[in-house]
Design a protein around this motif. Structure first.
Motif, PDB file in Angstrom:
ATOM      1  N   THR A 210       3.283 -15.527   2.173  1.00 21.89           N
ATOM      2  CA  THR A 210       3.116 -14.899   1.286  1.00 21.89           C
ATOM      3  C   THR A 210       1.605 -14.259   1.412  1.00 21.89           C
ATOM      4  N   LEU A 211       0.902 -14.722   2.367  1.00 24.05           N
ATOM      5  CA  LEU A 211      -0.364 -14.169   2.459  1.00 24.05           C
ATOM      6  C   LEU A 211      -0.648 -12.865   3.226  1.00 24.05           C
ATOM      7  N   ALA A 212      -1.324 -11.855   2.557  1.00 23.07           N
ATOM      8  CA  ALA A 212      -1.630 -10.657   2.988  1.00 23.07           C
ATOM      9  C   ALA A 212      -2.551 -10.579   4.055  1.00 23.07           C
ATOM     10  N   MET A 213      -1.974 -10.606   5.231  1.00 25.22           N
ATOM     11  CA  MET A 213      -2.978 -10.649   6.628  1.00 25.22           C
ATOM     12  C   MET A 213      -2.173  -9.995   7.710  1.00 25.22           C
ATOM     13  N   GLU A 214      -2.779  -9.597   8.787  1.00 23.83           N
ATOM     14  CA  GLU A 214      -2.192  -9.118  10.076  1.00 23.83           C
ATOM     15  C   GLU A 214      -1.526 -10.423  10.645  1.00 23.83           C
ATOM     16  N   PRO A 215      -0.321 -10.027  11.027  1.00 24.61           N
ATOM     17  CA  PRO A 215       0.679 -11.149  11.436  1.00 24.61           C
ATOM     18  C   PRO A 215      -0.064 -11.992  12.668  1.00 24.61           C
ATOM     19  N   ASN A 216      -0.529 -11.130  13.678  1.00 22.23           N
ATOM     20  CA  ASN A 216      -1.383 -11.880  14.786  1.00 22.23           C
ATOM     21  C   ASN A 216      -2.238 -12.806  14.600  1.00 22.23           C
ATOM     22  N   LYS A 217      -3.113 -12.418  13.383  1.00 23.38           N
ATOM     23  CA  LYS A 217      -4.175 -13.068  13.039  1.00 23.38           C
ATOM     24  C   LYS A 217      -3.988 -14.316  12.234  1.00 23.38           C
ATOM     25  N   LYS A 218      -2.661 -14.183  11.592  1.00 23.25           N
ATOM     26  CA  LYS A 218      -1.984 -15.224  10.826  1.00 23.25           C
ATOM     27  C   LYS A 218      -1.481 -16.357  11.662  1.00 23.25           C
ATOM     28  N   GLN A 219      -0.786 -15.918  12.771  1.00 20.98           N
ATOM     29  CA  GLN A 219      -0.161 -16.890  13.531  1.00 20.98           C
ATOM     30  C   GLN A 219      -1.166 -17.581  14.444  1.00 20.98           C
ATOM     31  N   GLU A 220      -2.514 -16.885  14.765  1.00 23.87           N
ATOM     32  CA  GLU A 220      -3.593 -17.515  15.302  1.00 23.87           C
ATOM     33  C   GLU A 220      -3.986 -18.667  14.578  1.00 23.87           C
ATOM     34  N   ILE A 221      -4.249 -18.425  13.035  1.00 18.25           N
ATOM     35  CA  ILE A 221      -4.643 -19.589  12.371  1.00 18.25           C
ATOM     36  C   ILE A 221      -3.686 -20.690  12.259  1.00 18.25           C
ATOM     37  N   MET A 222      -2.384 -20.301  12.216  1.00 20.64           N
ATOM     38  CA  MET A 222      -1.409 -21.455  12.029  1.00 20.64           C
ATOM     39  C   MET A 222      -0.920 -22.400  13.317  1.00 20.64           C
ATOM     40  N   ASP A 223      -1.207 -21.482  14.386  1.00 21.50           N
ATOM     41  CA  ASP A 223      -1.477 -22.292  15.539  1.00 21.50           C
ATOM     42  C   ASP A 223      -2.440 -23.304  15.783  1.00 21.50           C
ATOM     43  N   ASP A 224      -3.728 -22.672  15.238  1.00 19.65           N
ATOM     44  CA  ASP A 224      -4.858 -23.764  15.230  1.00 19.65           C
ATOM     45  C   ASP A 224      -4.772 -24.957  14.345  1.00 19.65           C
ATOM     46  N   LEU A 225      -4.120 -24.608  13.349  1.00 20.06           N
ATOM     47  CA  LEU A 225      -4.165 -26.023  12.181  1.00 20.06           C
ATOM     48  C   LEU A 225      -3.306 -26.747  12.700  1.00 20.06           C
ATOM     49  N   GLU A 226      -1.914 -26.346  13.350  1.00 28.22           N
ATOM     50  CA  GLU A 226      -1.065 -27.207  13.914  1.00 28.22           C
ATOM     51  C   GLU A 226      -1.462 -28.077  15.050  1.00 28.22           C
ATOM     52  N   THR A 227      -2.232 -27.426  16.055  1.00 26.96           N
ATOM     53  CA  THR A 227      -2.675 -28.079  17.031  1.00 26.96           C
ATOM     54  C   THR A 227      -3.795 -29.264  16.537  1.00 26.96           C
ATOM     55  N   PHE A 228      -4.551 -28.719  15.480  1.00 27.22           N
ATOM     56  CA  PHE A 228      -5.488 -29.976  15.090  1.00 27.22           C
ATOM     57  C   PHE A 228      -4.694 -31.061  14.626  1.00 27.22           C
ATOM     58  N   SER A 229      -3.793 -30.835  13.726  1.00 27.84           N
ATOM     59  CA  SER A 229      -3.072 -31.941  13.059  1.00 27.84           C
ATOM     60  C   SER A 229      -2.431 -33.028  14.127  1.00 27.84           C
ATOM     61  N   LYS A 230      -2.162 -32.522  15.298  1.00 29.41           N
ATOM     62  CA  LYS A 230      -1.545 -33.414  16.549  1.00 29.41           C
ATOM     63  C   LYS A 230      -2.524 -33.744  17.236  1.00 29.41           C
ATOM     64  N   LYS A 389     -14.419 -22.643  13.165  1.00 33.57           N
ATOM     65  CA  LYS A 389     -13.561 -21.421  13.303  1.00 33.57           C
ATOM     66  C   LYS A 389     -13.938 -20.425  12.033  1.00 33.57           C
ATOM     67  N   HIS A 390     -14.537 -19.263  12.352  1.00 30.15           N
ATOM     68  CA  HIS A 390     -14.838 -18.340  11.362  1.00 30.15           C
ATOM     69  C   HIS A 390     -13.846 -17.429  11.171  1.00 30.15           C
ATOM     70  N   ILE A 391     -13.397 -17.224   9.853  1.00 29.80           N
ATOM     71  CA  ILE A 391     -12.275 -16.108   9.767  1.00 29.80           C
ATOM     72  C   ILE A 391     -12.644 -15.202   8.774  1.00 29.80           C
ATOM     73  N   GLU A 392     -12.773 -13.986   9.062  1.00 29.10           N
ATOM     74  CA  GLU A 392     -13.108 -13.035   8.124  1.00 29.10           C
ATOM     75  C   GLU A 392     -11.727 -12.254   7.384  1.00 29.10           C
ATOM     76  N   LEU A 393     -11.988 -12.391   6.241  1.00 30.75           N
ATOM     77  CA  LEU A 393     -11.044 -11.783   5.323  1.00 30.75           C
ATOM     78  C   LEU A 393     -11.378 -10.686   4.826  1.00 30.75           C
ATOM     79  N   SER A 394     -10.948  -9.432   5.290  1.00 28.14           N
ATOM     80  CA  SER A 394     -11.330  -8.342   4.833  1.00 28.14           C
ATOM     81  C   SER A 394     -10.653  -7.294   4.020  1.00 28.14           C
ATOM     82  N   TYR A 395     -10.763  -6.031   3.870  1.00 28.44           N
ATOM     83  CA  TYR A 395     -10.218  -5.301   2.961  1.00 28.44           C
ATOM     84  C   TYR A 395      -8.564  -4.908   3.382  1.00 28.44           C
ATOM     85  N   CYS A 396      -7.693  -4.647   2.653  1.00 33.91           N
ATOM     86  CA  CYS A 396      -6.391  -4.538   2.651  1.00 33.91           C
ATOM     87  C   CYS A 396      -6.040  -3.451   3.870  1.00 33.91           C
ATOM     88  N   CYS A 397      -5.382  -3.774   4.850  1.00 35.09           N
ATOM     89  CA  CYS A 397      -5.064  -2.922   5.819  1.00 35.09           C
ATOM     90  C   CYS A 397      -3.655  -2.544   5.700  1.00 35.09           C
TER      91      CYS A 397
END
Length: 518
Positions: A210-230, A389-397
């Protein structure tokens, strides 16, 4: 007649045994009983092929605290108990979401591990004497008994027990009721110890879907979180504490809080919302860190507004230049009392909180900072290694808009989409503003109505942005003009202060020694 003869012989034998046992209990020296018991056990074990391991419910040196190993085994056996045991006990585990079914006392279940069979028995040791106690461990002592063949001793002690404990802890984490903690207010007491955090159930529905974000950037964050948890073993290998820092920055309304909730739901972590202004000093900040658990996210929102961390160094330099000697001691004391210091947390204390020695306690933590103005933060606070990790959350694209349109209106495409794509490319508008216009205000509103309202809102925002830009330009020109006039006035004032013989015709007289050359 034969049965009667058997009973006639069996009765005296039982009487003899009972007599011998009574004599043993009453008259046999206690010093010798231990030796007899030890050799008897050795004799039995020589022919008995199985081994036993006991797991007591309560720690022997704890403050009436259930053994973590016992709790983990209980959760692990809950599945086998519900399918094999005939008598079950239903318990509501603290912070759990559902009932936990465990086998009742004197029940037995089996388990298979790598082709080998083991037995788990739930038993209870009755108290030796009648006592009155508020704590169950004084009245009854429950325990689990693990029985296995002696040939499997190595595999059971080296791998199976670790597997059971890890799996039991994982089940507890999956089925626990996740919490949202805050350090504002009184956390109450946990037994004899004061809690540093107060808590509520964490029920935020935000997810990466449900998060309003570019799909590629969203997947990058999810991969980073999953890698950290394991990566527990990897962090231990490289000698770093098992934690990771995230800096979320961007204008207000771009989804920083929603991002934190989505991260927590993705990893199934608890959230600790740390309010720095409510922390008395660095010592209390350290205590708050110690009181957090693993599998959690520690959040400091709007860190640029929480404390004046960015200006502390400048203040210290300025303070060094001030007079340190105060003649009037009474005035100095009154001045100290008048000064309001709601929090004495320093930048150094916060840096130690993030990656000091105490930050390694527990492990598997995320530390998240949010800010609207990243340029205001001290570089030492957000450098790599602290905020990894620095994540910029900018205006709506347009890609973010499509996610919102699908969430709010169940629309994947529409005739208004090309116009909205053009407008979003020209105007800065936050996802929060887009979402508000997409949300139906009544049951009569359709997707077409909501999209039309969004187009109008973006057009209005475009006009307002142009007007604001023109006002800023005019204000800038006005300031420049005022600065130029001030410079001219300053030059005129400086000229007026010169001697009269210098002013004449813009040249000095020969009497000044320059012989009219100036």
């Amino acid at each position: 007649m034969m049965m009667q003869d058997v009973w006639n012989q069996f009765g005296p034998a039982i009487a003899t045994i009972m007599f011998a046992w009574t004599m043993y209990q009453n008259y046999f020296p206690h010093e010798l009983r231990g030796h007899i018991r030890r050799y008897t056990d050795k004799l039995v074990n020589y022919f008995y092929p199985y081994m036993h391991i006991i797991f007591h419910e309560y720690e022997t040196d704890g403050w009436f605290e259930r053994s973590k190993a016992y709790v983990a085994i209980e959760r692990y056996l809950s599945k086998n108990s519900s399918t094999q045991a005939k008598r079950l006990v239903a318990n509501v585990v603290k912070d759990g979401q559902s009932l936990v079914l465990t086998m009742d006392d004197h029940e037995e279940v089996t388990d298979d591990y790598e082709g080998e069979k083991v037995w788990w028995i739930s038993s209870q040791k009755e108290a030796n004497r009648q006592t009155i106690s508020w704590y169950p461990r004084e009245e009854e002592k429950r325990y689990f008994k693990l029985k296995f063949h002696r040939k499997n001793r190595e595999i059971i002690t080296n791998t199976y027990l670790k597997y059971v404990l890890d799996e039991g802890k994982a089940i507890s984490v999956r089925e626990r009721q996740r919490k949202l903690y805050t350090n504002k207010g009184d956390g109450g007491y946990d037994g004899y110890r004061r809690r540093m955090w107060s808590q509520v159930v964490f029920e935020h529905p935000s997810t990466f879907k449900t998060l309003a974000m570019e799909p590629n950037k969203k997947q990058e964050i999810m991969d980073d979180l999953e890698t950290f948890s394991k990566s527990k073993e990897y962090y231990a290998k490289i000698g770093k504490a098992w934690k990771r820092g995230y800096l979320l920055y961007g204008p207000p309304g771009t989804g920083k809080s929603s991002m934190i909730a989505a991260m927590a739901n993705f990893l199934q972590y608890d959230v600790y919302d740390l309010e720095l202004t409510a922390v008395k000093d660095n010592t209390e900040l350290r205590k708050l860190l110690i009181d957090t658990t693993s599998k959690s996210i520690i959040v400091i929102e709007d860190i640029d507004c929480s404390l004046d961390l960015t200006g502390q160094r400048k203040k210290e330099e300025k303070k060094e230049k001030e007079d340190k000697v105060e003649k009037d001691v009474i005035k100095e004391e009154l001045k100290k009392r008048e000064e309001k210091k709601p929090s004495e947390v320093t930048l150094s204390g916060l840096l130690n909180f993030i990656d000091g020695l105490w930050s390694a306690i527990g492990g598997e933590r995320l530390i998240v900072f949010t800010t609207n103005f990243v340029e205001k933060l001290d570089p030492a606070l957000i450098r790599r290694g602290r905020m990894d990790k620095h994540i910029e959350l900018s205006y709506c694209c347009f890609e973010s808009f499509k996610v919102l349109a699908n969430n709010y209106l169940d629309v994947a495409s529409h005739d208004h989409f090309p116009e909205i794509q053009r407008l979003l490319g020209e105007t800065n508008i936050t996802p929060a503003d887009v979402a508000e216009n997409l949300m139906p205000k009544s049951s009569k509103e359709t997707a077409d109505t909501c999209l039309a309202r969004l187009i109008k809102a973006i057009e209005t925002a475009t006009v307002e942005a142009k007007l604001k830009a023109e006002e800023e330009k005019a204000e800038k020109e006005k300031v420049q003009k005022e600065n130029e006039e001030k410079k001219k006035e300053a030059a005129a004032t400086e000229y007026a202060k010169k001697p009269d013989d210098v002013k004449e015709n813009g040249n000095c007289s020969e009497t000044n020694g320059c012989q009219g050359k100036c």
